[in-house]
Design a protein around this motif. Structure first.
Motif, PDB file in Angstrom:
ATOM      1  N   ALA A  67       4.918 -16.105   4.195  1.00 20.73           N
ATOM      2  CA  ALA A  67       3.874 -16.938   4.804  1.00 20.73           C
ATOM      3  C   ALA A  67       3.793 -16.775   6.322  1.00 20.73           C
ATOM      4  N   SER A  68       4.740 -16.103   6.930  1.00 20.22           N
ATOM      5  CA  SER A  68       4.720 -15.887   8.380  1.00 20.22           C
ATOM      6  C   SER A  68       3.423 -15.209   8.798  1.00 20.22           C
ATOM      7  N   THR A  69       2.943 -15.525   9.975  1.00 19.47           N
ATOM      8  CA  THR A  69       1.679 -14.943  10.452  1.00 19.47           C
ATOM      9  C   THR A  69       1.884 -13.866  11.510  1.00 19.47           C
ATOM     10  N   ASP A  70       3.114 -13.388  11.688  1.00 16.26           N
ATOM     11  CA  ASP A  70       3.312 -12.345  12.698  1.00 16.26           C
ATOM     12  C   ASP A  70       2.745 -11.014  12.206  1.00 16.26           C
ATOM     13  N   SER A  71       2.544 -10.088  13.122  1.00 15.85           N
ATOM     14  CA  SER A  71       1.882  -8.824  12.769  1.00 15.85           C
ATOM     15  C   SER A  71       2.732  -7.981  11.813  1.00 15.85           C
ATOM     16  N   ARG A  72       4.043  -8.048  11.923  1.00 17.77           N
ATOM     17  CA  ARG A  72       4.895  -7.272  11.005  1.00 17.77           C
ATOM     18  C   ARG A  72       4.712  -7.760   9.568  1.00 17.77           C
ATOM     19  N   THR A  73       4.606  -9.074   9.376  1.00 14.91           N
ATOM     20  CA  THR A  73       4.387  -9.608   8.035  1.00 14.91           C
ATOM     21  C   THR A  73       3.031  -9.153   7.509  1.00 14.91           C
ATOM     22  N   GLY A  74       2.030  -9.112   8.386  1.00 16.53           N
ATOM     23  CA  GLY A  74       0.721  -8.606   7.980  1.00 16.53           C
ATOM     24  C   GLY A  74       0.785  -7.147   7.563  1.00 16.53           C
ATOM     25  N   ASP A  75       1.543  -6.344   8.296  1.00 18.84           N
ATOM     26  CA  ASP A  75       1.721  -4.934   7.939  1.00 18.84           C
ATOM     27  C   ASP A  75       2.452  -4.806   6.607  1.00 18.84           C
ATOM     28  N   ARG A  76       3.439  -5.662   6.393  1.00 17.64           N
ATOM     29  CA  ARG A  76       4.175  -5.639   5.130  1.00 17.64           C
ATOM     30  C   ARG A  76       3.254  -6.025   3.974  1.00 17.64           C
ATOM     31  N   LEU A  78      -0.015  -5.611   3.767  1.00 15.50           N
ATOM     32  CA  LEU A  78      -0.927  -4.504   3.475  1.00 15.50           C
ATOM     33  C   LEU A  78      -0.190  -3.386   2.725  1.00 15.50           C
ATOM     34  N   TYR A  79       1.059  -3.139   3.081  1.00 15.09           N
ATOM     35  CA  TYR A  79       1.863  -2.158   2.355  1.00 15.09           C
ATOM     36  C   TYR A  79       1.990  -2.580   0.887  1.00 15.09           C
ATOM     37  N   ILE A  80       2.280  -3.862   0.659  1.00 13.88           N
ATOM     38  CA  ILE A  80       2.440  -4.378  -0.703  1.00 13.88           C
ATOM     39  C   ILE A  80       1.140  -4.242  -1.489  1.00 13.88           C
ATOM     40  N   VAL A  81       0.031  -4.581  -0.865  1.00  9.83           N
ATOM     41  CA  VAL A  81      -1.266  -4.436  -1.539  1.00  9.83           C
ATOM     42  C   VAL A  81      -1.494  -2.975  -1.928  1.00  9.83           C
ATOM     43  N   ALA A  82      -1.228  -2.065  -1.006  1.00 11.48           N
ATOM     44  CA  ALA A  82      -1.418  -0.636  -1.301  1.00 11.48           C
ATOM     45  C   ALA A  82      -0.534  -0.195  -2.456  1.00 11.48           C
ATOM     46  N   ARG A  83       0.705  -0.679  -2.492  1.00 10.90           N
ATOM     47  CA  ARG A  83       1.628  -0.286  -3.555  1.00 10.90           C
ATOM     48  C   ARG A  83       1.273  -0.926  -4.895  1.00 10.90           C
ATOM     49  N   CYS A  84       0.513  -2.020  -4.870  1.00  8.31           N
ATOM     50  CA  CYS A  84       0.045  -2.646  -6.115  1.00  8.31           C
ATOM     51  C   CYS A  84      -1.183  -1.930  -6.681  1.00  8.31           C
ATOM     52  N   PRO A  95      -0.866   2.376   2.975  1.00  6.25           N
ATOM     53  CA  PRO A  95      -1.900   1.831   3.866  1.00  6.25           C
ATOM     54  C   PRO A  95      -2.118   2.652   5.133  1.00  6.25           C
ATOM     55  N   HIS A  96      -1.630   3.873   5.143  1.00  7.64           N
ATOM     56  CA  HIS A  96      -1.770   4.739   6.319  1.00  7.64           C
ATOM     57  C   HIS A  96      -1.927   6.182   5.854  1.00  7.64           C
ATOM     58  N   GLY A  97      -2.422   7.023   6.732  1.00  8.14           N
ATOM     59  CA  GLY A  97      -2.591   8.431   6.403  1.00  8.14           C
ATOM     60  C   GLY A  97      -1.267   9.178   6.406  1.00  8.14           C
ATOM     61  N   VAL A  98      -1.234  10.272   5.667  1.00  7.85           N
ATOM     62  CA  VAL A  98      -0.068  11.156   5.655  1.00  7.85           C
ATOM     63  C   VAL A  98      -0.538  12.609   5.673  1.00  7.85           C
ATOM     64  N   CYS A  99       0.305  13.470   6.192  1.00  9.18           N
ATOM     65  CA  CYS A  99       0.022  14.900   6.190  1.00  9.18           C
ATOM     66  C   CYS A  99       0.102  15.403   4.748  1.00  9.18           C
ATOM     67  N   PRO A 100      -0.905  16.145   4.279  1.00 10.58           N
ATOM     68  CA  PRO A 100      -0.863  16.658   2.907  1.00 10.58           C
ATOM     69  C   PRO A 100       0.126  17.807   2.715  1.00 10.58           C
ATOM     70  N   GLU A 146      11.251  -3.734  -0.361  1.00 11.42           N
ATOM     71  CA  GLU A 146      10.931  -2.347  -0.002  1.00 11.42           C
ATOM     72  C   GLU A 146      10.138  -2.274   1.305  1.00 11.42           C
ATOM     73  N   SER A 147       9.219  -3.209   1.496  1.00  8.31           N
ATOM     74  CA  SER A 147       8.373  -3.178   2.693  1.00  8.31           C
ATOM     75  C   SER A 147       9.172  -3.383   3.967  1.00  8.31           C
ATOM     76  N   ALA A 148      10.293  -4.084   3.891  1.00 12.05           N
ATOM     77  CA  ALA A 148      11.135  -4.288   5.078  1.00 12.05           C
ATOM     78  C   ALA A 148      11.692  -2.968   5.583  1.00 12.05           C
ATOM     79  N   GLU A 149      11.897  -2.037   4.683  1.00 14.58           N
ATOM     80  CA  GLU A 149      12.440  -0.718   5.048  1.00 14.58           C
ATOM     81  C   GLU A 149      11.345   0.282   5.400  1.00 14.58           C
ATOM     82  N   ARG A 150      10.150   0.100   4.884  1.00 11.41           N
ATOM     83  CA  ARG A 150       9.089   1.097   5.003  1.00 11.41           C
ATOM     84  C   ARG A 150       8.072   0.821   6.100  1.00 11.41           C
ATOM     85  N   VAL A 151       8.019  -0.422   6.565  1.00 14.53           N
ATOM     86  CA  VAL A 151       6.982  -0.782   7.552  1.00 14.53           C
ATOM     87  C   VAL A 151       7.619  -0.904   8.922  1.00 14.53           C
TER      88      VAL A 151
END
Length: 151
Positions: A67-76, A78-84, A95-100, A146-151
């Motif tokens: 429920a935290s509103t800090d930007s890191r929680t928001g990034d986490r 979005l990562y969770i949404v992408a992984r769902c 939630p971000h681009g990667v080199c193919p 997982e998002s704590a390690e990836r974001v």
């Protein structure tokens, strides 16, 4: 399906040159998700996609500290949404681009002149939404860690 502009890009890690999609700076609530291998893309409209609110509601129930509103929680989040999101070409979304070529997320984008446009599908959440609620909540708990390690 949405038409997205692709711009010249270069990977800072391996120097691979490729075209990468970019939504622009004035796209409130719109996101571009990238397949883990950088081979496919999907759009996500947070305002129009019911799964976005469902994931947020269930994450708050399952992981109260989300429920935290800090930007890191928001990034986490979005990562969770992408992984769902349902996989594309056999791989999950980010939630971000990667080199193919090397899959690095360290990309330099020249967004001055588009190289071309392409039609990109909307993100699907059919796989996640097809899970029982308890399975969804277990997946959200896993993704929170997982998002704590990836974001």
């Amino acid at each position: 399906m949405t038409t997205i502009s692709f711009f010249p890009a270069q990977c800072r890690a391996c120097q691979h040159a490729f075209d990468a999609p970019h939504l622009g700076d004035f796209t409130y609530g719109e996101f571009l998700l990238t397949q883990e291998r950088g081979q496919a893309f999907a759009t996500l409209s947070a305002c129009a996609e019911p799964a976005f609110d469902h994931i947020r509601t269930e994450l708050l129930r399952t992981v109260p500290e989300s429920a935290s509103t800090d930007s890191r929680t928001g990034d986490r989040f979005l990562y969770i949404v992408a992984r769902c999101a349902s996989p594309m070409l056999g791989h999950g979304l980010l939630p971000h681009g990667v080199c193919p070529q090397c899959f690095s997320r360290s990309i330099s984008l020249d967004d001055a002149i588009p190289a071309h446009g392409a039609t990109v599908p909307a993100t699907s959440f059919a796989d996640f939404l097809g899970l029982k609620l308890a399975e969804q909540q277990a997946r959200l708990r896993q993704l929170w860690v997982e998002s704590a390690e990836r974001v």
